[in-house]
Design a protein around this motif. Structure first.
Motif, PDB file in Angstrom:
ATOM      1  N   ASN A 125       2.487   9.775 -10.232  1.00  0.00           N
ATOM      2  CA  ASN A 125       1.833   9.468 -11.652  1.00  0.00           C
ATOM      3  C   ASN A 125       0.419   9.720 -11.587  1.00  0.00           C
ATOM      4  O   ASN A 125      -0.170   9.627 -12.607  1.00  0.00           O
ATOM      5  CB  ASN A 125       2.294   8.167 -12.148  1.00  0.00           C
ATOM      6  CG  ASN A 125       3.590   7.778 -12.072  1.00  0.00           C
ATOM      7  OD1 ASN A 125       4.387   8.650 -12.299  1.00  0.00           O
ATOM      8  ND2 ASN A 125       4.003   6.679 -11.503  1.00  0.00           N
ATOM      9  N   GLY A 126      -0.239   9.848 -10.488  1.00  0.00           N
ATOM     10  CA  GLY A 126      -1.797   9.915 -10.520  1.00  0.00           C
ATOM     11  C   GLY A 126      -2.487   8.785 -10.321  1.00  0.00           C
ATOM     12  O   GLY A 126      -1.968   7.744 -10.475  1.00  0.00           O
ATOM     13  N   ILE A 175       0.890  -9.995  -7.779  1.00  0.00           N
ATOM     14  CA  ILE A 175      -0.105  -9.912  -6.881  1.00  0.00           C
ATOM     15  C   ILE A 175      -1.450 -10.778  -7.567  1.00  0.00           C
ATOM     16  O   ILE A 175      -1.746 -10.547  -8.694  1.00  0.00           O
ATOM     17  CB  ILE A 175      -0.830  -8.449  -6.744  1.00  0.00           C
ATOM     18  CG1 ILE A 175       0.249  -7.488  -5.980  1.00  0.00           C
ATOM     19  CG2 ILE A 175      -2.302  -8.445  -5.731  1.00  0.00           C
ATOM     20  CD1 ILE A 175      -0.044  -6.293  -6.005  1.00  0.00           C
ATOM     21  N   GLN A 176      -1.747 -11.909  -6.813  1.00  0.00           N
ATOM     22  CA  GLN A 176      -2.855 -12.564  -7.470  1.00  0.00           C
ATOM     23  C   GLN A 176      -3.993 -12.764  -6.473  1.00  0.00           C
ATOM     24  O   GLN A 176      -3.775 -13.201  -5.324  1.00  0.00           O
ATOM     25  CB  GLN A 176      -2.252 -13.923  -7.889  1.00  0.00           C
ATOM     26  CG  GLN A 176      -1.088 -13.944  -8.726  1.00  0.00           C
ATOM     27  CD  GLN A 176      -0.615 -15.256  -9.359  1.00  0.00           C
ATOM     28  OE1 GLN A 176      -0.897 -16.222  -8.408  1.00  0.00           O
ATOM     29  NE2 GLN A 176       0.237 -15.358  -9.879  1.00  0.00           N
ATOM     30  N   LEU A 177      -5.157 -12.140  -6.992  1.00  0.00           N
ATOM     31  CA  LEU A 177      -6.182 -12.346  -5.856  1.00  0.00           C
ATOM     32  C   LEU A 177      -7.160 -13.428  -6.370  1.00  0.00           C
ATOM     33  O   LEU A 177      -7.671 -13.769  -7.476  1.00  0.00           O
ATOM     34  CB  LEU A 177      -7.013 -10.943  -5.837  1.00  0.00           C
ATOM     35  CG  LEU A 177      -6.169  -9.837  -5.329  1.00  0.00           C
ATOM     36  CD1 LEU A 177      -7.034  -8.424  -5.464  1.00  0.00           C
ATOM     37  CD2 LEU A 177      -5.705 -10.141  -4.007  1.00  0.00           C
ATOM     38  N   LEU A 208       0.775  -1.268  -0.061  1.00  0.00           N
ATOM     39  CA  LEU A 208       0.050  -0.078  -0.065  1.00  0.00           C
ATOM     40  C   LEU A 208       0.721   1.152   0.045  1.00  0.00           C
ATOM     41  O   LEU A 208       0.423   2.275  -0.656  1.00  0.00           O
ATOM     42  CB  LEU A 208      -0.904  -0.068   1.220  1.00  0.00           C
ATOM     43  CG  LEU A 208      -1.811  -1.186   1.001  1.00  0.00           C
ATOM     44  CD1 LEU A 208      -2.887  -1.092   2.424  1.00  0.00           C
ATOM     45  CD2 LEU A 208      -2.970  -0.982   0.072  1.00  0.00           C
ATOM     46  N   LEU A 209       2.019   1.086   0.609  1.00  0.00           N
ATOM     47  CA  LEU A 209       2.998   2.290   0.715  1.00  0.00           C
ATOM     48  C   LEU A 209       3.355   2.600  -0.745  1.00  0.00           C
ATOM     49  O   LEU A 209       3.635   3.662  -1.000  1.00  0.00           O
ATOM     50  CB  LEU A 209       3.923   2.064   1.816  1.00  0.00           C
ATOM     51  CG  LEU A 209       3.788   2.379   3.315  1.00  0.00           C
ATOM     52  CD1 LEU A 209       4.943   1.719   3.990  1.00  0.00           C
ATOM     53  CD2 LEU A 209       3.358   3.830   3.323  1.00  0.00           C
ATOM     54  N   TYR A 210       3.670   1.438  -1.206  1.00  0.00           N
ATOM     55  CA  TYR A 210       4.476   1.611  -2.714  1.00  0.00           C
ATOM     56  C   TYR A 210       3.317   2.222  -3.701  1.00  0.00           C
ATOM     57  O   TYR A 210       3.578   3.196  -4.416  1.00  0.00           O
ATOM     58  CB  TYR A 210       4.733   0.441  -3.281  1.00  0.00           C
ATOM     59  CG  TYR A 210       5.172   0.126  -4.657  1.00  0.00           C
ATOM     60  CD1 TYR A 210       6.286   0.839  -4.880  1.00  0.00           C
ATOM     61  CD2 TYR A 210       4.380  -0.316  -5.508  1.00  0.00           C
ATOM     62  CE1 TYR A 210       6.704   0.609  -6.326  1.00  0.00           C
ATOM     63  CE2 TYR A 210       4.770  -0.411  -7.198  1.00  0.00           C
ATOM     64  CZ  TYR A 210       5.884   0.201  -7.252  1.00  0.00           C
ATOM     65  OH  TYR A 210       6.380  -0.142  -8.643  1.00  0.00           O
ATOM     66  N   ILE A 249      -0.460   0.505 -13.262  1.00  0.00           N
ATOM     67  CA  ILE A 249       0.818   0.143 -12.344  1.00  0.00           C
ATOM     68  C   ILE A 249       1.654  -0.778 -13.485  1.00  0.00           C
ATOM     69  O   ILE A 249       1.211  -1.428 -14.340  1.00  0.00           O
ATOM     70  CB  ILE A 249       0.549  -0.629 -10.925  1.00  0.00           C
ATOM     71  CG1 ILE A 249      -0.336  -1.888 -11.374  1.00  0.00           C
ATOM     72  CG2 ILE A 249      -0.308   0.370  -9.823  1.00  0.00           C
ATOM     73  CD1 ILE A 249      -0.421  -2.708  -9.905  1.00  0.00           C
ATOM     74  N   ASP A 250       2.986  -1.000 -13.146  1.00  0.00           N
ATOM     75  CA  ASP A 250       3.756  -1.783 -13.750  1.00  0.00           C
ATOM     76  C   ASP A 250       3.275  -3.438 -13.977  1.00  0.00           C
ATOM     77  O   ASP A 250       2.832  -3.700 -12.967  1.00  0.00           O
ATOM     78  CB  ASP A 250       4.974  -1.825 -13.309  1.00  0.00           C
ATOM     79  CG  ASP A 250       5.759  -0.358 -13.223  1.00  0.00           C
ATOM     80  OD1 ASP A 250       5.383   0.408 -14.028  1.00  0.00           O
ATOM     81  OD2 ASP A 250       6.652  -0.116 -12.495  1.00  0.00           O
ATOM     82  N   GLU A 251       3.373  -3.832 -14.958  1.00  0.00           N
ATOM     83  CA  GLU A 251       3.010  -5.339 -15.297  1.00  0.00           C
ATOM     84  C   GLU A 251       3.832  -6.308 -14.468  1.00  0.00           C
ATOM     85  O   GLU A 251       3.033  -7.375 -13.918  1.00  0.00           O
ATOM     86  CB  GLU A 251       3.177  -5.598 -16.642  1.00  0.00           C
ATOM     87  CG  GLU A 251       2.186  -5.155 -17.826  1.00  0.00           C
ATOM     88  CD  GLU A 251       2.434  -5.535 -19.180  1.00  0.00           C
ATOM     89  OE1 GLU A 251       3.322  -6.415 -19.190  1.00  0.00           O
ATOM     90  OE2 GLU A 251       1.808  -5.003 -19.979  1.00  0.00           O
TER      91      GLU A 251
END
Length: 464
Positions: free
Chosen positions: A321-322, A335-337, A311-313, A327-329
């Motif tokens: 970047n807004g 992250i796999q939900l 979350l900090l990242y 986010i980067d691929e």
């Protein structure tokens, strides 16, 4: 109030070298003199100290220097300079002999200071069990009834109590120090390398286990009391003290003997309280240590902390970047939900399972000898007769106390085994809710009372 007038015994500028930017250098050099003093029998040759100082200057980076060092050409001149400096401030004395040699000696006050500083800097541990054994041997030996043995036991008792008080303070200091450490390696180092080895160590553990103080305490207290009650012996030793010029007169000598005996008895009587306080602080230290380790390990390995880092990242990326930029691929692939479902065992949807079959087997009953069985039953009945119920003890206490509101334990009858058993049960049942009486708190100064029949706690039975 009497004033101690410390500086009548030590030079006025004695402590000045322990302040300022050169204090570490001064203490290092003084410790070199002290180490050499411990190896010597009488005095130290000045040339030996000069060589030690030169070696120190040549092997250490001199980041700090005395203002007078600027005029000194080499390490040898610097060594003579600091020897003169220590002599001027009263830490050492120089004596010139007829053979033109110069010897260095250390005054008594300086020795005591250096010894104390050395113990503090090296983490000295007192051998507690050795002190207790020394007190016991002084009192129980062939010379145990002399004022010399009593005085030695008093001095060792004082050292023991001072050591335990110091240990109690050190545990508190290390607990506070532990709270200021953030690195997990430093926390573990302080727990295992510093606290366990330098603070508690094996000496205190032996005092609490194999060499427990209770092993010697009863005999020490009894010996001290026997000496106190023997006024003929006290008077005889007081005369010897006055004769040996250990005391100015017989009256003062008697007072000192009684003071020593009283101090030993009080110290050993209150030893449980000191040890209990140390154990309490030790447990507190271990609780703090456990919490600190768990917290630091949790910060690095806990699942919630990893989520927190993610979350900090993401928040930093949004700031840069807004919130509309993808986010980067590479990051997304990490992250796999997914949805995970499971049934509780209490759910009606949980499939039932067949109970395992039990194959009963016949148990062979042992044949018990009738005579052995009868003997054991008779023994059991005899034991039941000796046991006392709370009802029996209530009746016994009422019978002994009669119309009295309270009665000391020393006033209870103790002429035979039965009466001693009743007294012990009276103490044990005093905390029961069904008891018609209670037991007062023990006297901190006089924990026990000595009677003709034996020693009993100095407490009272009080009716509820």
């Amino acid at each position: 109030m009497d004033t101690y007038k410390l500086f009548m015994h030590i030079p006025e500028n004695f402590f000045s070298i322990l302040s300022g930017k050169l204090k570490e250098l001064h203490t290092d050099l003084l410790f070199l003199i002290y180490e050499q003093y411990k190896k010597s029998i009488f005095v130290i040759d000045r040339d030996v100290i000069v060589d030690l100082f030169i070696e120190y200057f040549e092997t250490h980076d001199m980041e700090y220097a005395d203002e007078e060092d600027n005029n000194l050409r080499d390490a040898k001149e610097r060594a003579f300079h600091y020897i003169s400096k220590f002599n001027h401030h009263g830490w050492i004395t120089q004596e010139h002999y007829l053979d033109y040699s110069v010897k260095i000696s250390i005054p008594d006050y300086s020795i005591k200071m250096l010894e104390t500083f050395h113990k503090i800097s090296t983490g000295y541990q007192m051998e507690f069990s050795g002190h207790v054994l020394s007190i016991y041997q002084n009192l129980m030996g062939e010379e145990g009834q002399t004022y010399v043995a009593i005085h030695q036991a008093y001095q060792t008792t004082k050292e023991l109590t001072d050591g335990l008080k110091g240990l109690n303070h050190n545990i508190k200091k290390y607990t506070e120090k532990l709270l200021d450490v953030d690195d997990i390696k430093e926390i573990l180092k302080q727990i295992f390398d510093e606290y366990e080895l330098k603070v508690l160590g094996s000496h205190y553990y032996r005092l609490k286990s194999s060499d427990h103080i209770s092993k010697y305490r009863t005999k020490i207290i009894k010996k001290v009391r026997d000496f106190s009650f023997n006024h003929v012996l006290v008077a005889e030793q007081a005369r010897l003290m006055a004769k040996d010029k250990f005391s100015p007169d017989i009256s003062t000598a008697e007072s000192e003997i009684f003071e020593w005996l009283d101090a030993i008895e009080r110290s050993f009587g209150m030893m449980d309280e000191i040890l209990g306080e140390i154990d309490s602080r030790n447990q507190k230290y271990h609780r703090v240590a456990t919490q600190r380790v768990k917290m630091k390990v949790g910060q690095t390995q806990n699942f919630s902390s990893k989520i927190n880092k993610i979350l900090l990242y993401l928040s930093e990326q949004i700031k840069e970047n807004g919130d509309r930029k993808l986010i980067d691929e590479e990051f997304s692939s990490q992250i796999q939900l997914f949805k995970q479902e499971s049934l509780e065992e209490s759910s009606y949807k949980y499939p039932s399972q067949a109970r395992p079959k039990i194959n009963p087997t016949a148990v062979q009953m042992p044949i018990i000898n009738t005579d052995i069985k009868q003997k054991k039953m008779d023994k059991f009945k005899e034991r039941l007769k000796e046991e006392k119920t709370i009802k029996d003890i209530n009746s016994y206490v009422n019978k002994v106390m009669q119309d009295k509101r309270e009665l000391t334990l020393s006033e209870f009858p103790m002429d035979n085994k039965e009466e001693w058993v009743n007294l012990i049960y009276s103490i044990l049942y005093s905390k029961s809710k069904k008891a018609n009486y209670s037991l007062s708190k023990p006297d901190k100064l006089n924990r026990v009372t000595e009677t003709e029949q034996g020693i009993v706690p100095n407490q009272k039975i009080i009716r509820k």
